[in-house]
Design an enzyme around this catalytic site. Structure first.
Site, PDB file in Angstrom:
ATOM      1  N   LYS A 166       0.801  -1.216   0.000  1.00 58.10           N
ATOM      2  CA  LYS A 166       0.000   0.000   0.000  1.00 58.10           C
ATOM      3  C   LYS A 166       0.838   1.272   0.000  1.00 58.10           C
ATOM      4  O   LYS A 166       0.316   2.351  -0.307  1.00 58.10           O
ATOM      5  CB  LYS A 166      -0.941  -0.016   1.197  1.00 58.10           C
ATOM      6  CG  LYS A 166      -1.979  -1.117   1.120  1.00 58.10           C
ATOM      7  CD  LYS A 166      -3.008  -0.769   0.077  1.00 58.10           C
ATOM      8  CE  LYS A 166      -4.188  -1.686   0.133  1.00 58.10           C
ATOM      9  NZ  LYS A 166      -5.341  -1.115  -0.525  1.00 58.10           N
TER      10      LYS A 166
HETATM   11  N1  PMP Z   1      -4.478  -7.392   1.691  1.00 58.66           N
HETATM   12  C1  PMP Z   1      -4.309  -6.472   2.634  1.00 58.66           C
HETATM   13  C2  PMP Z   1      -3.618  -6.869   3.882  1.00 58.66           C
HETATM   14  C3  PMP Z   1      -4.798  -5.155   2.443  1.00 58.66           C
HETATM   15  O1  PMP Z   1      -4.621  -4.246   3.401  1.00 58.66           O
HETATM   16  C4  PMP Z   1      -5.488  -4.856   1.255  1.00 58.66           C
HETATM   17  C5  PMP Z   1      -6.087  -3.498   1.075  1.00 58.66           C
HETATM   18  N2  PMP Z   1      -7.386  -3.401   1.590  1.00 58.66           N
HETATM   19  C6  PMP Z   1      -5.660  -5.880   0.299  1.00 58.66           C
HETATM   20  C7  PMP Z   1      -5.118  -7.117   0.553  1.00 58.66           C
HETATM   21  C8  PMP Z   1      -6.407  -5.654  -0.986  1.00 58.66           C
HETATM   22  O2  PMP Z   1      -5.690  -4.860  -1.898  1.00 58.66           O
HETATM   23  P1  PMP Z   1      -6.450  -3.862  -2.839  1.00 58.66           P
HETATM   24  O3  PMP Z   1      -7.111  -2.858  -1.936  1.00 58.66           O
HETATM   25  O4  PMP Z   1      -5.409  -3.237  -3.690  1.00 58.66           O
HETATM   26  O5  PMP Z   1      -7.455  -4.614  -3.610  1.00 58.66           O
END
Ligand code: PMP
Length: 451
Positions: free
Chosen positions: A43
């Protein structure tokens, strides 16, 4: 060579082959491991991009406040970028998230507001509504809104996607990843499909989330929504960052399998990664029949396992949810016993005869039987005490006269940790019946031997 600040270290993460955990999958499985990012998650990439794009548009000015709904990882990325760039951060999160995730955000200077999980997103108490309200009330604030802010997926289109393409030298055939805001899958997926439209993009979803059904039927079904344990993926809304056209298939993974595979990644690959990584890995295992030996699958692991120490990596937390079935149970102990004979004595045997059976078979305790029914128990200590106290008449005395209460009966599915409730100083064994109806005595010695 050195970096001018921590933000320059974001990205260029390693791609690592999975070995033991991928045994039995007929394809090359490579993990894009995002934990080396400074905030320990993928992120960081989109957090920086959302801020830079907001700055470029003039949506945030020096000294401003960054507001976001975040389960922790986006917050970490935003907080790190804000430290370097001089912004204040206010985050709203849900009470489902690990306490560590909240504390870690505070550690990098953010203010965190914890909101209830089980309310609709349009409820004024939801973490979404509170972030929206604060962004209206606080001057010179910018609500990133990672769900609908397309800088999120652009970050992955510009960095994560190209890295994976180059690291696999264009050989990637499948990209697999957990889907939350959809930024990762949509950005990476778009870049990869532009290079080679045959690459399959598989999203991992949770039970309790709307994605899979919406993707397959076009129906947003509220009946699909219910609380679940897996963190970071699955949604009860349709974020603008999810590009459903790009995604070839959604696979749902249970909370239990996600947790079990998160542990396996640590123990079998040495990768201490988060809950959604386990979910993605379990998803690949579920889908293994769709793969062939020449396939090159890249699975992205979002975040670090240290944020789940009080949850997934805590035995009590796992056991309370019924996620721990790798623990040995009584049935396993029976399996592992080398000598499966059920040694017992009839109540009409003498103490001396009992002592001989114990000596010959090297055993310390036995049930006492009457016509096939267990009516008591006898231990080495009680036999020995009797013989020492009555050296003359131990050939006459019947065991029935000196026996103790029968050993407790337990079922074969009782976990070893629960045997502590039965076996103690006074009670030296339990008895269990296997599927075929044969009885077995289980002692401390059997437990130690099985470990
Ligand atoms: N895994 C974790 C630990 C996350 O924090 C997130 C973000 N919500 C995701 C997966 C999913 O990624 P994305 O938001 O890019 O779909």
């Amino acid at each position: 060579m050195y970096y001018k600040n921590i933000l320059e270290t974001i990205g260029n993460t390693p791609l690592i082959q999975l070995n033991r955990i991928a045994e039995g999958i007929n394809a090359t499985i490579l993990a894009k491991l995002e934990t080396p990012n400074p905030g320990n998650s993928v992120k960081d990439r989109m957090a920086l991009k959302m801020i830079e794009d907001a700055e470029a548009r003039g949506d945030i000015k020096p000294g401003g406040t960054i507001i976001e709904c975040t389960s922790g990882n986006t917050g970490m990325g935003l907080a790190i970028a804000s430290v370097v760039k001089g912004y204040k951060c206010i985050f709203t999160t849900t009470d489902k998230q690990s306490k560590e995730k909240v504390d870690i955000l505070k550690a990098v200077g953010a203010e965190v507001i914890v909101c209830p999980t089980n309310v609709a997103s349009d409820d004024p108490r939801s973490y979404y509504s509170i972030a929206e309200r604060l962004s209206k009330e606080i001057p010179n604030s910018f609500w990133c809104n990672q769900y609908d802010n397309l800088s999120n997926r652009t970050a992955h289109y510009e960095s994560t996607g190209p890295e994976i393409w180059e690291q696999t030298e264009g050989k990637i055939t499948h990209f697999v990843v957990g889907v939350g805001t959809g930024g990762t899958i949509s950005g990476v997926g778009k870049y990869l499909k532009e290079q080679n439209p045959d690459i399959k993009i598989w999203g991992i979803d949770t039970y309790g989330s709307v994605f899979k059904k919406y993707h397959e039927t076009g129906v947003f079904d509220e009946k699909e929504i219910y609380p679940y344990v897996t963190e970071g993926i699955g949604e009860d809304i349709l974020p603008k960052n999810v590009d459903f056209e790009l995604i070839d298939y959604f696979e749902k993974v249970t909370d239990k399998d996600a947790a079990v595979y998160t542990r396996k990644l640590a123990r079998e690959e040495g990768m201490l990664v988060g809950n959604s990584a386990g979910s993605a890995m379990a998803g690949i295992v579920q889908l293994k029949d769709k793969l062939k030996p020449t396939d090159v699958v890249v699975v992205l692991f979002h975040d670090h396992g240290s944020r789940y120490i009080a949850k997934i990596f805590n035995d009590d937390w796992m056991r309370e949810r019924g996620f721990l079935d790798d623990e040995l149970n009584v049935g396993d102990l029976i399996e592992k016993k080398q000598d499966k004979t059920f040694y017992s004595v009839q109540k009409t045997k003498t103490v001396r005869e009992v002592m001989n059976v114990m000596k010959e078979n090297d055993i310390s305790q036995m049930p006492v039987m009457d016509n096939g029914t267990i009516i008591g128990s006898i231990t080495e200590t009680s036999v020995l005490n009797y013989i020492l106290e009555n050296p003359m008449n131990n050939t006459e005395k019947l065991v029935e006269a000196i026996m103790n209460e029968p050993f407790p009966m337990v079922k074969t599915d009782v976990p070893c940790s629960r045997l502590r409730q039965y076996i103690n100083k006074e009670i030296s064994a339990v008895v269990a019946e296997d599927k075929a109806g044969s009885k077995h005595v289980i002692t401390n010695y059997d437990i130690i031997q099985a470990m």
